[in-house]
Scaffold this active site. Structure first.
Site, PDB file in Angstrom:
ATOM      1  N   MET A   1       0.840  -1.204   0.000  1.00  0.00           N
ATOM      2  CA  MET A   1       0.000   0.000   0.000  1.00  0.00           C
ATOM      3  C   MET A   1       0.872   1.250   0.000  1.00  0.00           C
ATOM      4  O   MET A   1       0.392   2.342   0.307  1.00  0.00           O
ATOM      5  CB  MET A   1      -0.944  -0.014   1.198  1.00  0.00           C
ATOM      6  CG  MET A   1      -1.916  -1.192   1.141  1.00  0.00           C
ATOM      7  SD  MET A   1      -3.480  -0.869   1.954  1.00  0.00           S
ATOM      8  CE  MET A   1      -2.922  -0.552   3.617  1.00  0.00           C
ATOM      9  N   GLY A  41      10.930  -2.710   5.639  1.00  0.00           N
ATOM     10  CA  GLY A  41      10.233  -4.000   5.570  1.00  0.00           C
ATOM     11  C   GLY A  41       9.899  -4.334   4.127  1.00  0.00           C
ATOM     12  O   GLY A  41      10.167  -5.441   3.645  1.00  0.00           O
ATOM     13  N   HIS A  42       9.333  -3.350   3.413  1.00  0.00           N
ATOM     14  CA  HIS A  42       9.041  -3.550   1.990  1.00  0.00           C
ATOM     15  C   HIS A  42      10.341  -3.776   1.206  1.00  0.00           C
ATOM     16  O   HIS A  42      10.404  -4.644   0.334  1.00  0.00           O
ATOM     17  CB  HIS A  42       8.323  -2.332   1.403  1.00  0.00           C
ATOM     18  CG  HIS A  42       7.036  -1.963   2.080  1.00  0.00           C
ATOM     19  ND1 HIS A  42       6.897  -0.831   2.845  1.00  0.00           N
ATOM     20  CD2 HIS A  42       5.829  -2.576   2.092  1.00  0.00           C
ATOM     21  CE1 HIS A  42       5.656  -0.745   3.297  1.00  0.00           C
ATOM     22  NE2 HIS A  42       4.978  -1.799   2.865  1.00  0.00           N
ATOM     23  N   GLY A  62       5.185 -10.159   4.024  1.00  0.00           N
ATOM     24  CA  GLY A  62       5.881 -10.095   5.311  1.00  0.00           C
ATOM     25  C   GLY A  62       5.138 -10.863   6.385  1.00  0.00           C
ATOM     26  O   GLY A  62       3.904 -10.826   6.442  1.00  0.00           O
ATOM     27  N   SER A 107       6.355  -0.194  10.065  1.00  0.00           N
ATOM     28  CA  SER A 107       5.005  -0.129   9.520  1.00  0.00           C
ATOM     29  C   SER A 107       4.784   1.268   8.961  1.00  0.00           C
ATOM     30  O   SER A 107       5.255   2.253   9.540  1.00  0.00           O
ATOM     31  CB  SER A 107       3.986  -0.395  10.642  1.00  0.00           C
ATOM     32  OG  SER A 107       2.698   0.019  10.231  1.00  0.00           O
TER      33      SER A 107
HETATM   34  P1  AMP Z   1       1.532  -2.931   3.407  1.00  0.00           P
HETATM   35  O1  AMP Z   1       2.117  -1.884   2.513  1.00  0.00           O
HETATM   36  O2  AMP Z   1       1.514  -2.552   4.846  1.00  0.00           O
HETATM   37  O3  AMP Z   1       0.241  -3.482   2.898  1.00  0.00           O
HETATM   38  O4  AMP Z   1       2.568  -4.152   3.360  1.00  0.00           O
HETATM   39  C1  AMP Z   1       2.938  -4.724   2.138  1.00  0.00           C
HETATM   40  C2  AMP Z   1       3.744  -5.971   2.417  1.00  0.00           C
HETATM   41  O5  AMP Z   1       4.900  -5.646   3.169  1.00  0.00           O
HETATM   42  C3  AMP Z   1       2.954  -7.002   3.228  1.00  0.00           C
HETATM   43  O6  AMP Z   1       3.260  -8.305   2.765  1.00  0.00           O
HETATM   44  C4  AMP Z   1       3.494  -6.780   4.610  1.00  0.00           C
HETATM   45  O7  AMP Z   1       3.400  -7.920   5.441  1.00  0.00           O
HETATM   46  C5  AMP Z   1       4.932  -6.451   4.316  1.00  0.00           C
HETATM   47  N1  AMP Z   1       5.512  -5.737   5.452  1.00  0.00           N
HETATM   48  C6  AMP Z   1       4.981  -4.665   6.093  1.00  0.00           C
HETATM   49  N2  AMP Z   1       5.748  -4.330   7.144  1.00  0.00           N
HETATM   50  C7  AMP Z   1       6.767  -5.213   7.179  1.00  0.00           C
HETATM   51  C8  AMP Z   1       7.895  -5.416   8.053  1.00  0.00           C
HETATM   52  N3  AMP Z   1       8.116  -4.618   9.098  1.00  0.00           N
HETATM   53  N4  AMP Z   1       8.734  -6.434   7.762  1.00  0.00           N
HETATM   54  C9  AMP Z   1       8.520  -7.241   6.697  1.00  0.00           C
HETATM   55  N5  AMP Z   1       7.480  -7.123   5.858  1.00  0.00           N
HETATM   56  C10 AMP Z   1       6.616  -6.116   6.088  1.00  0.00           C
END
Ligand code: AMP
Length: 279
Positions: A21, A27-28, A138, A180
């Site tokens: 998103m 993390g990404h 993640g 996050s």
């Molecule tokens: P999001 O943008 O929050 O929807 O996350 C996109 C992807 O990145 C999802 O698969 C999340 O699980 C992963 N993700 C988000 N935060 C982390 C993190 N701290 N470590 C590893 N992967 C992450």
């Protein structure tokens, strides 16, 4: 998007994708780096998906910054960025959605009733658009990864059913706070309070390493740590069997146990988890 993937495949490339998103962080980036090691074409989707937000949630204020995101992607080694509009993803106005029973209805699903329908629907549509061989997620969103694995194995769409789902470890800040996009909402004081989440997870996992196998005792230990922080409200703090997220009273030796926490700090909701193997 279809043309880029088709051309790459015609030249023998395999395709790895990372659905996000946006408001990208390390993390990404760790997912992008892992995908780049295995696939010649890496696609990062950036789409703040309205259907996974409830009516009183933070869709409008969710942080967005495409210029920043393009820099993070470039620093992680580069990738094709797919950033569709809401109209492109939902030309039908999202009249048909995917519901994965049971796993979507507990924990995060109980607190956010339509959340995982939105996730399953958008990830299926993103897979149709990006046609990846492998998709990287993640562990930070453990329940989401289980919903997606169920969605993929139940899909009747070839471009979805044939995707390999890979889950990689949670990236954390130095104090243990899981990275996050929503951390941007936190004040300095909130950030300090939020470290209790990681302390609760590590404290419980240490008790389990010492032989504690009672769900009630493990959950009580997490609660004590979280309840000691006055600014923080616990939504749930549970120990469950890791592959189904089902509850049970006693864990047996060798069993994988997921410790899952969701809390509120002011208007911000944070989740985290740890998977521990019972000794
Ligand atoms: P999001 O943008 O929050 O929807 O996350 C996109 C992807 O990145 C999802 O698969 C999340 O699980 C992963 N993700 C988000 N935060 C982390 C993190 N701290 N470590 C590893 N992967 C992450």
């Amino acid at each position: 998007m279809h043309q880029i993937v088709a051309d790459a495949r015609a030249s023998g490339a395999t395709v790895g994708c990372i659905p996000t998103m946006g408001y990208l962080h390390d993390g990404h980036a760790s997912l992008i780096r892992a995908a780049s090691k295995k696939h010649r074409l890496v696609v990062v989707s950036i789409f703040v998906n309205p259907t996974q937000f409830g009516p009183s949630e933070d869709f409008e204020r969710y942080p967005r910054n495409l210029d920043h995101d393009l820099k993070v992607v470039a620093e992680a080694g580069g990738a094709v960025v797919f950033a569709p509009t809401v109209e492109e993803m939902y030309p039908d106005g999202a009249r048909s959605t995917i519901h994965i029973p049971q796993i979507s209805e507990i924990l995060e699903g109980a607190s956010r009733p339509t959340h995982f329908d939105g996730v399953a629907t958008v990830v299926s549509r993103l897979f149709e658009a990006m046609h990846p061989d492998e998709a990287f997620f993640g562990q930070k969103d453990l329940q989401q990864t289980l919903v997606i694995e169920h969605m993929v194995s139940a899909s009747e769409i070839d471009d979805v059913r044939n995707v390999t789902v890979t889950v990689l470890p949670t990236q954390r800040e130095h104090n243990g706070l899981a990275r996050s996009s929503r951390n941007v909402y936190l004040t300095a004081e909130d950030r300090e309070d939020a470290t209790a989440i990681y302390r609760a997870l590590t404290g419980a996992s240490e008790k389990m390493a010492d032989g504690e196998n009672s769900r009630a005792n493990i959950e009580a230990a997490m609660r004590r740590t979280l309840d000691s922080v006055s600014g923080l409200t616990v939504d749930y703090a549970v120990a469950v069997e890791a592959s189904t997220l089902q509850t049970k009273d006693l864990f047996i030796s060798g069993e994988q146990v997921a410790l899952l926490i969701a809390v509120r700090l002011g208007r911000t909701r944070l989740i985290d988890n740890m998977v521990v193997k019972m000794p």
